[in-house]
Scaffold this active site. Structure first.
Site, PDB file in Angstrom:
ATOM      1  N   ARG A  71     -38.033 -53.148  80.745  1.00 55.51           N
ATOM      2  CA  ARG A  71     -38.970 -53.166  79.613  1.00 55.51           C
ATOM      3  C   ARG A  71     -39.200 -54.596  79.106  1.00 55.51           C
ATOM      4  O   ARG A  71     -40.317 -54.958  78.720  1.00 55.51           O
ATOM      5  CB  ARG A  71     -38.421 -52.290  78.483  1.00 55.51           C
ATOM      6  CG  ARG A  71     -39.358 -52.136  77.289  1.00 55.51           C
ATOM      7  CD  ARG A  71     -38.818 -51.061  76.341  1.00 55.51           C
ATOM      8  NE  ARG A  71     -39.718 -50.790  75.231  1.00 55.51           N
ATOM      9  CZ  ARG A  71     -39.586 -51.321  74.013  1.00 55.51           C
ATOM     10  NH1 ARG A  71     -38.610 -52.189  73.771  1.00 55.51           N
ATOM     11  NH2 ARG A  71     -40.434 -51.014  73.054  1.00 55.51           N
ATOM     12  N   HIS A 202     -39.743 -44.863  82.991  1.00 52.98           N
ATOM     13  CA  HIS A 202     -39.151 -43.947  82.009  1.00 52.98           C
ATOM     14  C   HIS A 202     -38.327 -42.854  82.698  1.00 52.98           C
ATOM     15  O   HIS A 202     -38.028 -41.837  82.104  1.00 52.98           O
ATOM     16  CB  HIS A 202     -40.235 -43.342  81.114  1.00 52.98           C
ATOM     17  CG  HIS A 202     -40.762 -44.305  80.088  1.00 52.98           C
ATOM     18  ND1 HIS A 202     -41.812 -44.022  79.246  1.00 52.98           N
ATOM     19  CD2 HIS A 202     -40.368 -45.568  79.772  1.00 52.98           C
ATOM     20  CE1 HIS A 202     -42.045 -45.064  78.462  1.00 52.98           C
ATOM     21  NE2 HIS A 202     -41.189 -46.022  78.760  1.00 52.98           N
TER      22      HIS A 202
END
Ligand SMILES: *[C@@H]1O[C@H](CO)[C@@H](O)[C@H](O)[C@H]1NC(C)=O
Ligand SMILES: *[C@@H]1O[C@H](CO)[C@@H](O)[C@H](O)[C@H]1NC(C)=O
Ligand SMILES: *[C@@H]1O[C@H](CO)[C@@H](O)[C@H](O)[C@H]1NC(C)=O
Ligand SMILES: *[C@@H]1O[C@H](CO)[C@@H](O)[C@H](O)[C@H]1NC(C)=O
Ligand SMILES: *[C@@H]1O[C@H](CO)[C@@H](O)[C@H](O)[C@H]1NC(C)=O
Ligand SMILES: *[C@@H]1O[C@H](CO)[C@@H](O)[C@H](O)[C@H]1NC(C)=O
Ligand SMILES: *[C@@H]1O[C@H](CO)[C@@H](O)[C@H](O)[C@H]1NC(C)=O
Length: 358
Positions: A71, A202
């Protein structure tokens, strides 16, 4: 034929002119971006194994860190390119991207990056950029989560600026619907396949309850839950994230295999178990072109892995700084001129030695 007084082919002449006049579109091709996986072959041959060792150690006690480091690279690249601008702290002249809404209280791993940088500087001082460390960390984190590996194009330099406002504008939010997601990625030169593939990160990691409470209790002010949420999953999530509960409580992105990089993210979407609205939108938006891609990845892990690798390389090429622009930061949180001012014990060539305080 001659351009600038040198005899060259006409096509080359035109290309040179276009580059000078800034008319070439931003390149997404590794070679055209000037990056090369063997960039540090002679100057820091062990960089990959050094980065890997630090991350492997940290992930033993903090498995979530793998997702956090992917991320961090993503949040760097979407804001003025993959230039480590996200790592810059607040100073007199820098408004840190770290406190922009998409990053505040949510970016993790700044300390891990500093640890990596310290180890890398010991082995090859002044050579490896913080931006390259972020790109390597993302690939290594994917592999340590049992996902695919790829050769990371390297040779990025670090920015001397950050842009907090742009971080607030460019980064997609968990509440984005599909058109806004597509447009946020398109703005970075990434297409719909890239959006679906990169969302697959994710497949591991956690999110805070505050980003899903509206889906659980009052979706779009309907006083009802998000109708695309699996009702069994809804009950499970309501237990973890009670109404008026602590918004900082964490929940797994992937209820099936929370710490493993696999295709379950997509299988979850098929049974309406996407955690964020921005996840489930990829499958539950009627007629959307993303649906067939989700179907493909959910039944074909190899197709997902191949697409993820290609999209990560593409994302890693956004707005890279090479050549004479930028710098190799000594300390990732500060541009070099300010590292010296702050007395961070960095080598200062002008003063010919180590400056431990000012
Ligand atoms: C990783 O952990 C091992 C064992 O605990 C230790 O010997 C090594 O120094 C650590 N390496 C880094 C880079 O932190
Ligand atoms: C940079 O800022 C972060 C908070 O965003 C803080 O945790 C860290 O200690 C700062 N780093 C340095 C070297 O001051
Ligand atoms: C941040 O980006 C915006 C939009 O591109 C631009 O208008 C602004 O000048 C930039 N700010 C800084 C501090 O670079
Ligand atoms: C997206 O871009 C990749 C190349 O980066 C290409 O292979 C793929 O076909 C494109 N997908 C769409 C939907 O345009
Ligand atoms: C849902 O949200 C709206 C807008 O914030 C609010 O007016 C309404 O009272 C909420 N409903 C419930 C049941 O919480
Ligand atoms: C909800 O999840 C269960 C498994 O927990 C699954 O059997 C069911 O098909 C899912 N419902 C929908 C609508 O996908
Ligand atoms: C997924 O898409 C790839 C590339 O288009 C294709 O080769 C593969 O057969 C597809 N897999 C499935 C299960 O549809």
């Amino acid at each position: 034929m001659s351009c600038f007084g040198v005899r060259v082919a006409a096509l080359w002449c035109a290309v040179v002119l276009m580059v000078i006049m800034g008319e070439l579109p931003m390149s997404t091709d590794a070679q055209a971006s000037g990056l090369d996986p063997s960039f540090y072959k002679n100057t820091c041959p062990k960089v990959h194994s050094i980065v890997r060792e630090v991350i492997r150690n940290v992930s033993k006690t903090d498995p979530r860190m793998l997702a956090s480091l992917i991320r961090l690279h993503f949040h760097d690249c979407f804001v003025q390119g993959c230039d480590a601008s996200i790592l810059l702290n607040d100073t007199k002249t820098i408004a840190s991207e770290q406190s922009a809404p998409p990053n505040a209280n949510s970016i993790r791993g700044l300390d891990v990056v500093n640890k990596i940088k310290t180890e890398v500087e010991k082995a090859c001082p002044g050579v490896v950029s913080c931006a390259d460390i972020l790109a390597l960390a993302a690939e290594i984190s994917t592999v340590l989560g049992q996902g695919p590996d790829w050769k990371v194009p390297l040779g990025r330099r670090d920015s001397t600026t950050a842009n907090k406002t742009l971080a607030g504008i460019n980064l997609p939010a968990p509440s984005f619907d599909l058109p806004r997601l597509i447009s946020a990625f398109k703005n970075q030169g990434l297409n719909v396949t890239d959006l679906v593939a990169l969302s697959g990160a994710h497949t591991f990691g956690r999110a805070r309850c505050q980003f899903i409470t509206n889906r659980l209790y009052n979706f779009s002010n309907t006083a009802k839950p998000d109708p695309t949420l699996n009702t069994t999953y809804l009950q499970q999530l309501r237990t973890i994230c009670p109404i008026n509960g602590n918004g900082n409580t964490l929940t797994n992105f992937d209820p099936a295999t929370p710490d493993t990089f696999d295709k379950n993210y997509y299988s979850n979407l098929l049974i309406r178990k996407g955690l964020l609205q921005s996840d489930q939108e990829l499958f539950s938006t009627p007629g959307a072109e993303t649906v067939s891609i989700v179907n493909n990845f959910s039944s074909d892990q190899n197709a997902f892995f191949e697409a993820f690798k290609a999209s990560m390389i593409k994302m890693g090429n956004i707005g890279v700084v090479t050549g004479k622009n930028g710098e190799i930061r000594k300390q990732c949180n500060f541009i070099n001129s300010q590292s010296v001012e702050l007395g961070l014990g960095v080598y200062n060539s002008e003063h010919g030695g180590m400056v431990s305080s000012y």
